[in-house]
Design an enzyme around this catalytic site. Structure first.
Site, short mmCIF file in Angstrom:
data_model
loop_
_atom_site.label_atom_id
_atom_site.label_comp_id
_atom_site.label_asym_id
_atom_site.label_seq_id
_atom_site.Cartn_x
_atom_site.Cartn_y
_atom_site.Cartn_z
N LYS A 124 35.80 31.82 48.95
CA LYS A 124 36.14 33.25 48.95
C LYS A 124 35.88 33.86 50.33
CE LYS A 124 36.72 33.25 44.35
NZ LYS A 124 36.28 31.89 44.01
N LYS A 159 35.34 40.03 42.10
CA LYS A 159 35.11 38.64 41.70
C LYS A 159 33.85 38.09 42.34
CE LYS A 159 38.59 37.08 45.09
NZ LYS A 159 39.89 36.37 45.22
N ARG A 209 49.64 28.49 45.56
CA ARG A 209 48.78 27.48 46.19
C ARG A 209 49.59 26.74 47.24
NH1 ARG A 209 44.43 24.55 44.80
NH2 ARG A 209 43.54 26.65 44.62
N ARG A 224 51.38 30.13 40.66
CA ARG A 224 50.73 30.14 39.35
C ARG A 224 50.86 31.56 38.80
NH1 ARG A 224 45.50 28.02 42.10
NH2 ARG A 224 46.37 29.51 43.57
N ARG A 232 45.06 37.03 36.09
CA ARG A 232 44.77 35.78 36.80
C ARG A 232 45.92 34.80 36.62
NH1 ARG A 232 39.44 34.23 33.71
NH2 ARG A 232 40.90 34.69 32.01
N ASP A 272 45.37 30.02 49.07
CA ASP A 272 45.92 30.84 48.00
C ASP A 272 46.49 32.10 48.61
OD1 ASP A 272 45.16 28.95 46.19
OD2 ASP A 272 43.48 30.07 45.37
N GLU A 280 42.32 33.18 49.23
CA GLU A 280 41.25 32.19 49.20
C GLU A 280 41.61 31.02 50.11
OE1 GLU A 280 39.73 30.76 45.48
OE2 GLU A 280 39.67 32.76 44.57
N ASN A 282 40.66 27.14 49.82
CA ASN A 282 40.03 26.14 48.97
C ASN A 282 39.80 24.85 49.74
OD1 ASN A 282 40.20 27.30 45.96
ND2 ASN A 282 42.03 27.92 47.10
#
Length: 315
Positions: A124, A159, A209, A224, A232, A272, A280, A282
């Site tokens: 994050k 979050k 993603r 997504r 979400r 993301d 984000e 990852n």
């Protein structure tokens, strides 16, 4: 090559979608020796890092998909490549694992992603290094600051900094309904730092993603898309995954961040992106290999193992 995967228990893999499984299959098909171990299998004795490692034979059956030899205590420096694929939570046990792997690097192991780079890039927090690509963002555990952020931006997302799969994500509307309760819950009444971001309406089109392998983006993302009124899009939260070509903005973000992150030792990154904004970075165990390959035909696992082979060959 001898390739060892540090992963969660193999028995938990969902082979129809698991990216680590796709990596293993690709490596085995090329004739590489595939091994697996868990974080709990590692140890340091007299300064030497070892692990109880099992050699894995692929069966070709998607259900009973592997045979595992008896575990053998092995110096991690004996492997040509170690792939760090353990899922979060990124707790202190995870951190201890990166310390062990970092020591193993000094004893000859080549670990991807680099343990210190994983440790330095909270998934994050990392976006704060690239604020030119993010929506308005605040990182704080202070209620007054969080309330001021909501008052300024109205519709926001809150979050935790250590979650995965969409866990613990809340949307607060312009009316601020339940803001106090959410702040209390996520911050533990001010004990924990969290992230607030201005809500991005393009989430309805998907949380994309974007996989970046050795600094270069895979040309398809997996969008997504939230379902059933969810905010979400995470697949773990029931999102629908749809592969699609990268947009011009997607390429701009990926091409800007890719070389920087690769130079830091991050061979595989999952960016993301919602709409035009990075949300984000990852680095622990990026996924979506199989969905992109199945829907778009791009050989993600093959591209990744190509990168592993090249990186392992560097002296």
């Amino acid at each position: 090559m001898k390739i060892a995967f540090l992963a969660d228990p193999l028995s938990t893999f969902k082979t129809y979608k698991d990216s680590t499984y796709a990596m293993m299959v690709e490596a085995a098909q090329r004739g590489h020796e595939v091994y697996a171990f868990q974080q709990k299998d590692m140890a340091v004795a007299q300064g030497v890092v070892t692990a109880r490692v099992q050699r894995i034979t692929m069966t070709g059956d998607s259900h009973d998909w592997y045979r595992a030899a008896d575990p053998v205590d092995t110096n991690l420096g004996e492997f040509d490549a170690i792939l760090q694929r353990k899922d979060p939570p990124f707790d202190m046990e995870y951190v201890y694992g990166t310390y062990m792997l970092e020591l193993a690097e000094k004893q000859g192991a080549k670990v991807f992603n680099k343990p210190s780079a994983i440790r330095d890039h909270n998934e994050k927090m990392a976006i704060t290094q690239f604020s030119e690509f993010t929506s308005p963002t605040l990182v704080s555990g202070d209620e007054a600051r969080l309330r001021a952020f909501q008052k300024q931006h109205g519709d926001i997302i809150l979050k935790p900094l250590d979650g995965m799969g969409g866990a613990g994500i809340f949307r607060i509307g312009a009316d601020g309904m339940n803001l106090g309760s959410v702040i209390e819950t996520l911050t533990g009444n001010g004990k924990y730092t969290i992230m607030a971001q201005k809500y991005i309406p393009d989430i309805v089109k998907g949380d994309k993603r974007i996989l970046v392998i050795n600094g270069k983006p895979v040309p398809f993302s997996l969008a997504r898309i939230p379902q059933n009124g969810e905010v979400r899009g995470n697949l773990a939260a029931g999102g629908l995954g749809v592969a699609q070509p990268l947009t011009e903005r997607d390429f701009e973000i990926a091409n800007a961040l890719g070389p920087i992150l690769a130079a830091r030792g991050l061979l595989l990154v999952g960016l993301d992106v919602i709409g035009d904004f990075l949300t984000e970075v990852n680095v622990t165990s990026p996924t979506c290999f199989q969905e992109i390959t199945q829907q778009a035909g791009f050989p993600v696992a093959a591209t990744f193992i190509d990168a592993v082979e090249a990186a392992a060959a560097v002296k």
